[in-house]
Write a protein that holds these residues in place. Structure first.
Motif, mmCIF file in Angstrom:
data_model
loop_
_atom_site.group_PDB
_atom_site.id
_atom_site.type_symbol
_atom_site.label_atom_id
_atom_site.label_comp_id
_atom_site.label_asym_id
_atom_site.label_seq_id
_atom_site.Cartn_x
_atom_site.Cartn_y
_atom_site.Cartn_z
ATOM 1 N N ASP A 40 -4.824 -13.079 19.556
ATOM 2 C CA ASP A 40 -4.136 -11.797 19.665
ATOM 3 C C ASP A 40 -4.377 -11.011 18.389
ATOM 4 N N TYR A 41 -3.992 -9.735 18.422
ATOM 5 C CA TYR A 41 -4.143 -8.884 17.245
ATOM 6 C C TYR A 41 -3.177 -9.352 16.173
ATOM 7 N N PRO A 42 -3.508 -9.480 14.931
ATOM 8 C CA PRO A 42 -4.734 -9.103 14.272
ATOM 9 C C PRO A 42 -5.801 -10.181 14.310
ATOM 10 N N GLY A 43 -5.524 -11.338 14.888
ATOM 11 C CA GLY A 43 -6.517 -12.399 14.969
ATOM 12 C C GLY A 43 -6.237 -13.532 14.004
ATOM 13 N N GLU A 44 -7.248 -14.313 13.755
ATOM 14 C CA GLU A 44 -7.140 -15.433 12.825
ATOM 15 C C GLU A 44 -7.596 -14.956 11.452
ATOM 16 N N CYS A 45 -6.644 -14.615 10.614
ATOM 17 C CA CYS A 45 -6.935 -14.022 9.293
ATOM 18 C C CYS A 45 -6.995 -15.128 8.245
ATOM 19 N N ALA A 46 -8.097 -15.854 8.237
ATOM 20 C CA ALA A 46 -8.231 -17.013 7.361
ATOM 21 C C ALA A 46 -9.515 -16.980 6.548
ATOM 22 N N TYR A 47 -10.101 -15.788 6.373
ATOM 23 C CA TYR A 47 -11.413 -15.707 5.731
ATOM 24 C C TYR A 47 -11.366 -14.773 4.528
#
Length: 92
Positions: A40-47
């Motif tokens: 889902d938004y915003p997504g997988e913010c792991a980078y």
């Protein structure tokens, strides 16, 4: 005290000291998010970098985009602290 008892006490002290220094992992958002597909938004913010994100989404029908919390300066609301329970100490 016998030698075995001293060893047990020393090991217990080391174990207690190691356990006392452990803190819970904190969730952290990074500037790049994998989006699309199952996220889902915003997504997988792991980078931390665009290249890391691209390497992760390769072959997964996903795409990379900026984390909106970084892009628009949105702060996360503070998380409530978990309630601490007091433990009953068993007598020995």
């Amino acid at each position: 005290m016998s030698r075995i008892q001293l060893v047990r006490v020393a090991l217990a002290a080391i174990g207690l000291a190691a356990f006392a220094g452990v803190t819970p992992a904190a969730a952290r958002d990074y500037p790049w998010c994998a989006q699309g597909g199952e996220y889902d938004y915003p997504g997988e913010c792991a980078y931390g970098t665009y290249e890391q994100c691209q390497a992760s989404v390769s072959g997964r029908l996903l795409f990379c985009d900026r984390n909106p919390r970084f892009a628009y300066g949105l702060d996360r609301p503070p998380q409530p602290r978990p309630h601490r329970r007091a433990r009953a100490v068993a007598p020995y």
